[in-house]
Design an enzyme around this catalytic site. Structure first.
Site, PDB file in Angstrom:
ATOM      1  CE  LYS A  90      -3.756   1.722   2.946  1.00 40.42           C
ATOM      2  NZ  LYS A  90      -4.729   2.048   1.913  1.00 40.42           N
ATOM      3  N   GLY A  92       2.677   4.536   0.946  1.00 41.69           N
ATOM      4  CA  GLY A  92       3.104   5.198   2.180  1.00 41.69           C
ATOM      5  C   GLY A  92       3.532   4.300   3.327  1.00 41.69           C
ATOM      6  CE  LYS A  95       4.895   1.102  -2.480  1.00 35.74           C
ATOM      7  NZ  LYS A  95       3.991   1.884  -1.651  1.00 35.74           N
ATOM      8  CG  ASP A 119       5.762   4.871  -7.020  1.00 36.62           C
ATOM      9  OD1 ASP A 119       4.926   5.441  -7.726  1.00 36.62           O
ATOM     10  OD2 ASP A 119       5.713   4.825  -5.777  1.00 36.62           O
ATOM     11  CG  ASN A 344       8.341   0.061   8.004  1.00 39.41           C
ATOM     12  OD1 ASN A 344       9.196   0.009   8.884  1.00 39.41           O
ATOM     13  ND2 ASN A 344       8.288   1.062   7.136  1.00 39.41           N
TER      14      ASN A 344
HETATM   15  N1  LIG Z   1      10.277   2.369  10.111  1.00 41.15           N
HETATM   16  C1  LIG Z   1      10.097   3.663   9.902  1.00 41.15           C
HETATM   17  N2  LIG Z   1      10.195   4.537  10.919  1.00 41.15           N
HETATM   18  C2  LIG Z   1      10.001   5.839  10.732  1.00 41.15           C
HETATM   19  N3  LIG Z   1       9.700   6.407   9.540  1.00 41.15           N
HETATM   20  C3  LIG Z   1       9.585   5.602   8.482  1.00 41.15           C
HETATM   21  C4  LIG Z   1       9.773   4.193   8.597  1.00 41.15           C
HETATM   22  N4  LIG Z   1       9.593   3.655   7.374  1.00 41.15           N
HETATM   23  C5  LIG Z   1       9.299   4.665   6.531  1.00 41.15           C
HETATM   24  N5  LIG Z   1       9.284   5.829   7.184  1.00 41.15           N
HETATM   25  C6  LIG Z   1       8.982   7.162   6.647  1.00 41.15           C
HETATM   26  O1  LIG Z   1       7.672   7.116   6.076  1.00 41.15           O
HETATM   27  C7  LIG Z   1       7.605   7.918   4.906  1.00 41.15           C
HETATM   28  C8  LIG Z   1       7.111   7.097   3.741  1.00 41.15           C
HETATM   29  O2  LIG Z   1       8.074   6.099   3.481  1.00 41.15           O
HETATM   30  P1  LIG Z   1       8.363   5.549   2.016  1.00 41.15           P
HETATM   31  O3  LIG Z   1       8.537   6.652   1.027  1.00 41.15           O
HETATM   32  O4  LIG Z   1       9.441   4.560   2.140  1.00 41.15           O
HETATM   33  O5  LIG Z   1       6.964   4.827   1.724  1.00 41.15           O
HETATM   34  P2  LIG Z   1       6.385   4.252   0.351  1.00 41.15           P
HETATM   35  O6  LIG Z   1       5.541   3.102   0.728  1.00 41.15           O
HETATM   36  O7  LIG Z   1       7.477   4.001  -0.612  1.00 41.15           O
HETATM   37  O8  LIG Z   1       5.520   5.468  -0.122  1.00 41.15           O
HETATM   38  P3  LIG Z   1       4.877   5.711  -1.582  1.00 41.15           P
HETATM   39  O9  LIG Z   1       3.858   4.657  -1.774  1.00 41.15           O
HETATM   40  O10 LIG Z   1       4.287   7.080  -1.439  1.00 41.15           O
HETATM   41  O11 LIG Z   1       6.004   5.627  -2.567  1.00 41.15           O
HETATM   42  C9  LIG Z   1       8.990   8.493   4.705  1.00 41.15           C
HETATM   43  O12 LIG Z   1       9.039   9.776   5.253  1.00 41.15           O
HETATM   44  C10 LIG Z   1       9.904   7.555   5.495  1.00 41.15           C
HETATM   45  O13 LIG Z   1      11.074   8.205   5.973  1.00 41.15           O
END
Ligand SMILES: Nc1ncnc2c1ncn2[C@@H]1O[C@H](COP(=O)(O)OP(=O)(O)OP(=O)(O)O)[C@@H](O)[C@H]1O
Length: 407
Positions: A90, A92, A95, A119, A344
């Site tokens: 999903k 945010g 990933k 992405d 996570n």
């Molecule tokens: N374990 C964690 N602890 C604290 N912050 C986290 C953690 N994992 C991710 N984050 C923070 O959450 C936010 C979203 O993370 P990330 O971009 O990796 O998600 P994503 O699933 O790839 O999002 P998207 O679908 O929008 O690409 C970022 O600001 C990241 O630093």
């Protein structure tokens, strides 16, 4: 006196219990397990009784589904044969952070690694705190072994493809064919609406083209050094549509190619006077054929259990877990190998919870419980990632996260 010696591979708890059961009923026997067929839950036991060998076969009514034997990071890092890891889930949930931290860990473990983002809303550059844009290989500063990033712009990949295929719809060809009494074929060409297909692509096409583009890159010498390739994929919906897309494209491109066959074999006169028109038609058809072949490769890559693993990333929240469960079911239907589930952003343990944290923790525990009871997810190896109190940006932060998650 009864004894129970197990013959490999009979080393599981089930087989040892079975041997004990057998020897309790046949106290004079020495037994070993010869084989176990998981599909029929049948065991074959070899026993030595009164100096003679006996083979007995058992069918066990209910054996818990064998959880796939998944080792930790050791298993992911072992071997120099190229392996692909696709991280999805999903929007945010983390990933990109998990994909980037895995790539850093692979590189620091001695694997020349490539991390790819398909992405449309790229965040690799943000995650590494380096400019990785441009659609080409960009070296990531920091890790011990080479780590490169590639952000594929799906719009650009589509545009590139479109500019070549568009030429095939030129009026020259159409006029010529009308003149040859082949208007019916022109109509059929029109019906294919290739231009429209590319103007308003079916969902998933962008991502598929981006991955196809990566496949094209990977065939070149420049990319041959990479032994680990980590994909940061688009959110769940895109991934699911991407998986069903190759069949759709295969059918539509197949239709176009069949039509080309008709055109080129319709009359040799066309071939001799087609001139430039035929060349562009040929170019477009070749391009389509290439795309179709790459789509098939993408589909095969996703399903190759030897070299590929899809890792689902989620958070301990009901909505995210429900979506992960659906994702896992769809991946299973498409025969895409999934072994691990990263949960996570779990609140770290604390002796003194504030009211908000206590509530949040309770909520998270409920969600984690859901995973244990979910038939799609409970079978996966669970990896827990803590919620950390700083934003994860840059190689040192990714190394820190990677050392916690990928063990
Ligand atoms: N374990 C964690 N602890 C604290 N912050 C986290 C953690 N994992 C991710 N984050 C923070 O959450 C936010 C979203 O993370 P990330 O971009 O990796 O998600 P994503 O699933 O790839 O999002 P998207 O679908 O929008 O690409 C970022 O600001 C990241 O630093």
């Amino acid at each position: 006196m009864a004894s129970c010696s197990l013959i490999p591979p009979a080393s599981s708890l089930v087989s040892s219990s079975l041997c004990k059961l057998f020897t309790s009923r046949n106290p004079m026997a020495t037994v070993g397990l010869l084989s176990f067929a998981p599909k029929t839950s049948s065991f074959v036991i070899l026993s030595i009784k009164q100096r003679a060998y006996h083979e007995s076969s058992f069918r066990v009514r209910s054996v818990a589904a064998p959880v796939e034997d998944v080792a930790g990071f050791d298993d992911m890092v072992a071997g120099t044969k190229r392996k692909y890891y696709m991280l999805g889930g999903k929007g945010g949930v983390g990933k990109t952070s998990c994909a980037a931290s895995l790539a850093v860990k692979f590189a620091n473990s001695g694997h020349p690694t490539l991390v790819v983002s398909t992405d449309p809303a790229h965040s690799l550059s943000d995650s590494f705190a380096q400019d990785l844009t441009g659609g080409t290989l960009v070296p990531v500063e920091g890790p011990e072994c080479p780590l490169f990033a590639l952000e594929i712009n799906p719009d650009k990949a589509r545009e590139e493809f479109r500019s070549t295929t568009q030429k095939s719809g030129g009026t020259e060809v159409k006029d010529f064919m009308e003149g040859m009494g082949l208007g019916m074929l022109v109509e059929q060409l029109g019906e294919l609406k290739l231009g429209e297909l590319l103007d308003t692509p079916p969902p998933g096409l962008d991502e598929a083209m981006a991955i196809a583009k990566v496949m094209q890159f990977l065939e070149s010498q420049e990319y041959s050094m990479f032994t680990r390739i980590v994909f940061d994929t688009a959110p769940t919906g895109h991934t699911l549509r991407l998986l069903s897309l190759p069949d759709f494209l295969d059918a539509s491109i197949g239709k176009i190619l069949k039509l080309r066959q008709k055109i080129t074999s319709a009359t040799s006169a066309i071939k001799s006077v087609f001139g430039q028109g035929q060349t562009t038609q040929q170019d477009a058809a070749d391009k389509l054929e290439q795309l179709r072949e790459r789509m098939i490769k993408v589909r095969e890559l996703f399903r190759d259990t030897d070299s590929t693993e899809f890792v689902i990333v989620t958070i301990p929240a009901v909505m995210a877990i429900n979506e992960s469960s659906r994702l896992r079911a769809s991946l299973k239907k498409e025969n895409v190998p999934v072994k691990r589930l990263v949960v996570n952003q779990i609140l770290p343990p604390s002796a003194t919870d504030c009211k908000f944290c206590a509530m949040k923790r309770k909520d998270q525990l409920r969600a984690l419980d859901m995973i244990q009871n979910d038939p799609e997810l409970s079978i996966l190896t669970l990896i827990q990632g803590p919620l950390v109190d700083v934003e994860i940006r840059g190689v040192p932060a990714l190394k820190f996260l990677g050392d916690i998650i990928w063990k």
